[in-house]
Design a protein around this motif. Sequence first.
Motif, PDB file in Angstrom:
ATOM      1  N   GLN A 225      28.103  -3.131 -15.600  1.00 54.84           N
ATOM      2  CA  GLN A 225      28.433  -3.896 -16.811  1.00 54.84           C
ATOM      3  C   GLN A 225      28.514  -2.997 -18.052  1.00 54.84           C
ATOM      4  O   GLN A 225      28.843  -3.459 -19.132  1.00 54.84           O
ATOM      5  N   GLY A 226      28.213  -1.719 -17.888  1.00 57.73           N
ATOM      6  CA  GLY A 226      28.302  -0.778 -19.003  1.00 57.73           C
ATOM      7  C   GLY A 226      27.092  -0.771 -19.913  1.00 57.73           C
ATOM      8  O   GLY A 226      27.135  -0.200 -20.997  1.00 57.73           O
ATOM      9  N   LEU A 227      26.010  -1.413 -19.484  1.00 56.48           N
ATOM     10  CA  LEU A 227      24.803  -1.448 -20.303  1.00 56.48           C
ATOM     11  C   LEU A 227      23.960  -0.189 -20.129  1.00 56.48           C
ATOM     12  O   LEU A 227      23.196   0.184 -21.015  1.00 56.48           O
ATOM     13  N   VAL A 228      24.070   0.439 -18.981  1.00 55.76           N
ATOM     14  CA  VAL A 228      23.368   1.685 -18.664  1.00 55.76           C
ATOM     15  C   VAL A 228      24.414   2.635 -18.107  1.00 55.76           C
ATOM     16  O   VAL A 228      25.309   2.212 -17.377  1.00 55.76           O
ATOM     17  N   HIS A 229      24.288   3.897 -18.453  1.00 55.57           N
ATOM     18  CA  HIS A 229      25.271   4.875 -17.971  1.00 55.57           C
ATOM     19  C   HIS A 229      24.562   5.939 -17.151  1.00 55.57           C
ATOM     20  O   HIS A 229      23.834   6.766 -17.686  1.00 55.57           O
ATOM     21  N   SER A 230      24.765   5.878 -15.843  1.00 56.84           N
ATOM     22  CA  SER A 230      24.147   6.854 -14.947  1.00 56.84           C
ATOM     23  C   SER A 230      25.109   8.012 -14.708  1.00 56.84           C
ATOM     24  O   SER A 230      26.307   7.907 -14.963  1.00 56.84           O
ATOM     25  N   LYS A 231      24.545   9.085 -14.227  1.00 62.45           N
ATOM     26  CA  LYS A 231      25.329  10.248 -13.842  1.00 62.45           C
ATOM     27  C   LYS A 231      25.531  10.170 -12.333  1.00 62.45           C
ATOM     28  O   LYS A 231      24.668   9.674 -11.616  1.00 62.45           O
ATOM     29  N   ARG A 232      26.675  10.634 -11.859  1.00 59.98           N
ATOM     30  CA  ARG A 232      26.943  10.644 -10.419  1.00 59.98           C
ATOM     31  C   ARG A 232      26.866  12.065  -9.878  1.00 59.98           C
ATOM     32  O   ARG A 232      27.340  13.000 -10.502  1.00 59.98           O
ATOM     33  N   THR A 233      26.253  12.188  -8.694  1.00 57.04           N
ATOM     34  CA  THR A 233      26.193  13.493  -8.025  1.00 57.04           C
ATOM     35  C   THR A 233      27.490  13.722  -7.272  1.00 57.04           C
ATOM     36  O   THR A 233      28.343  12.829  -7.192  1.00 57.04           O
ATOM     37  N   SER A 234      27.633  14.886  -6.679  1.00 56.72           N
ATOM     38  CA  SER A 234      28.828  15.175  -5.880  1.00 56.72           C
ATOM     39  C   SER A 234      28.916  14.234  -4.683  1.00 56.72           C
ATOM     40  O   SER A 234      30.003  13.943  -4.193  1.00 56.72           O
ATOM     41  N   GLY A 235      27.768  13.727  -4.227  1.00 57.20           N
ATOM     42  CA  GLY A 235      27.739  12.763  -3.128  1.00 57.20           C
ATOM     43  C   GLY A 235      27.842  11.321  -3.606  1.00 57.20           C
ATOM     44  O   GLY A 235      27.604  10.393  -2.849  1.00 57.20           O
ATOM     45  N   ASN A 236      28.172  11.124  -4.878  1.00 55.98           N
ATOM     46  CA  ASN A 236      28.373   9.816  -5.509  1.00 55.98           C
ATOM     47  C   ASN A 236      27.080   8.993  -5.641  1.00 55.98           C
ATOM     48  O   ASN A 236      27.120   7.786  -5.740  1.00 55.98           O
ATOM     49  N   ARG A 237      25.916   9.667  -5.629  1.00 53.50           N
ATOM     50  CA  ARG A 237      24.641   8.975  -5.858  1.00 53.50           C
ATOM     51  C   ARG A 237      24.399   8.893  -7.355  1.00 53.50           C
ATOM     52  O   ARG A 237      24.729   9.806  -8.105  1.00 53.50           O
ATOM     53  N   ARG A 238      23.795   7.804  -7.785  1.00 52.72           N
ATOM     54  CA  ARG A 238      23.500   7.612  -9.202  1.00 52.72           C
ATOM     55  C   ARG A 238      22.184   8.282  -9.567  1.00 52.72           C
ATOM     56  O   ARG A 238      21.206   8.170  -8.835  1.00 52.72           O
ATOM     57  N   LEU A 239      22.178   8.946 -10.706  1.00 47.86           N
ATOM     58  CA  LEU A 239      20.968   9.550 -11.246  1.00 47.86           C
ATOM     59  C   LEU A 239      20.729   8.981 -12.641  1.00 47.86           C
ATOM     60  O   LEU A 239      21.672   8.822 -13.424  1.00 47.86           O
ATOM     61  N   TYR A 240      19.478   8.690 -12.940  1.00 46.43           N
ATOM     62  CA  TYR A 240      19.125   8.061 -14.209  1.00 46.43           C
ATOM     63  C   TYR A 240      18.140   8.924 -14.980  1.00 46.43           C
ATOM     64  O   TYR A 240      17.419   9.734 -14.401  1.00 46.43           O
ATOM     65  N   SER A 241      18.092   8.708 -16.284  1.00 46.07           N
ATOM     66  CA  SER A 241      17.142   9.407 -17.151  1.00 46.07           C
ATOM     67  C   SER A 241      16.000   8.457 -17.513  1.00 46.07           C
ATOM     68  O   SER A 241      16.063   7.254 -17.235  1.00 46.07           O
ATOM     69  N   LEU A 242      14.977   9.001 -18.167  1.00 47.48           N
ATOM     70  CA  LEU A 242      13.888   8.148 -18.649  1.00 47.48           C
ATOM     71  C   LEU A 242      14.405   7.179 -19.715  1.00 47.48           C
ATOM     72  O   LEU A 242      13.943   6.047 -19.807  1.00 47.48           O
ATOM     73  N   GLU A 243      15.386   7.615 -20.511  1.00 43.66           N
ATOM     74  CA  GLU A 243      16.006   6.710 -21.492  1.00 43.66           C
ATOM     75  C   GLU A 243      16.683   5.546 -20.779  1.00 43.66           C
ATOM     76  O   GLU A 243      16.624   4.411 -21.235  1.00 43.66           O
ATOM     77  N   ASN A 244      17.355   5.843 -19.652  1.00 42.99           N
ATOM     78  CA  ASN A 244      17.997   4.784 -18.866  1.00 42.99           C
ATOM     79  C   ASN A 244      16.973   3.785 -18.358  1.00 42.99           C
ATOM     80  O   ASN A 244      17.218   2.578 -18.375  1.00 42.99           O
ATOM     81  N   VAL A 245      15.814   4.283 -17.913  1.00 45.69           N
ATOM     82  CA  VAL A 245      14.748   3.405 -17.420  1.00 45.69           C
ATOM     83  C   VAL A 245      14.295   2.473 -18.547  1.00 45.69           C
ATOM     84  O   VAL A 245      14.131   1.267 -18.331  1.00 45.69           O
ATOM     85  N   ASP A 246      14.116   3.016 -19.749  1.00 43.21           N
ATOM     86  CA  ASP A 246      13.748   2.181 -20.901  1.00 43.21           C
ATOM     87  C   ASP A 246      14.804   1.117 -21.167  1.00 43.21           C
ATOM     88  O   ASP A 246      14.485  -0.049 -21.426  1.00 43.21           O
ATOM     89  N   GLN A 247      16.084   1.501 -21.102  1.00 44.86           N
ATOM     90  CA  GLN A 247      17.169   0.548 -21.318  1.00 44.86           C
ATOM     91  C   GLN A 247      17.164  -0.545 -20.248  1.00 44.86           C
ATOM     92  O   GLN A 247      17.360  -1.714 -20.564  1.00 44.86           O
TER      93      GLN A 247
END
Length: 127
Positions: free
Chosen positions: A35-57
Amino acid sequence: MSEKVLRKSLEVLPMGTVMKLTSLSSRQIRYYDDQGLVHSKRTSGNRRLYSLENVDQILEIHNYLVEGMTIAQVKRVFEKQRRRKALHDSNQSLSDEDVREYLKDDILKAGRLYDDSDLKQQGKYLK
């Protein structure tokens, strides 16, 4: 950027860790991301990675939804927060009109006086 801010913004947490930290399902977290509320980073294997800021969001989004807000309303709140931060970061002062609009939105939010149909159709609060 301070070291503390930099470390909180590093996207290194995999989905499983975020699920444990938030007590939410992967489906809920992916939905917030889609929905665009959180923006994760994708690895080369297309796995999502999140930051501590993302966890707060994610926790903030979940709290808003538990309080009865819709995704559209949460998006509006996040957009207002983003605009406030942009204004603050650019050291611009707010106009009286901006202050009145923010105050009105905060009062409506606190009093849960949103009209869902009006918000969905027009993107506005009740007048």
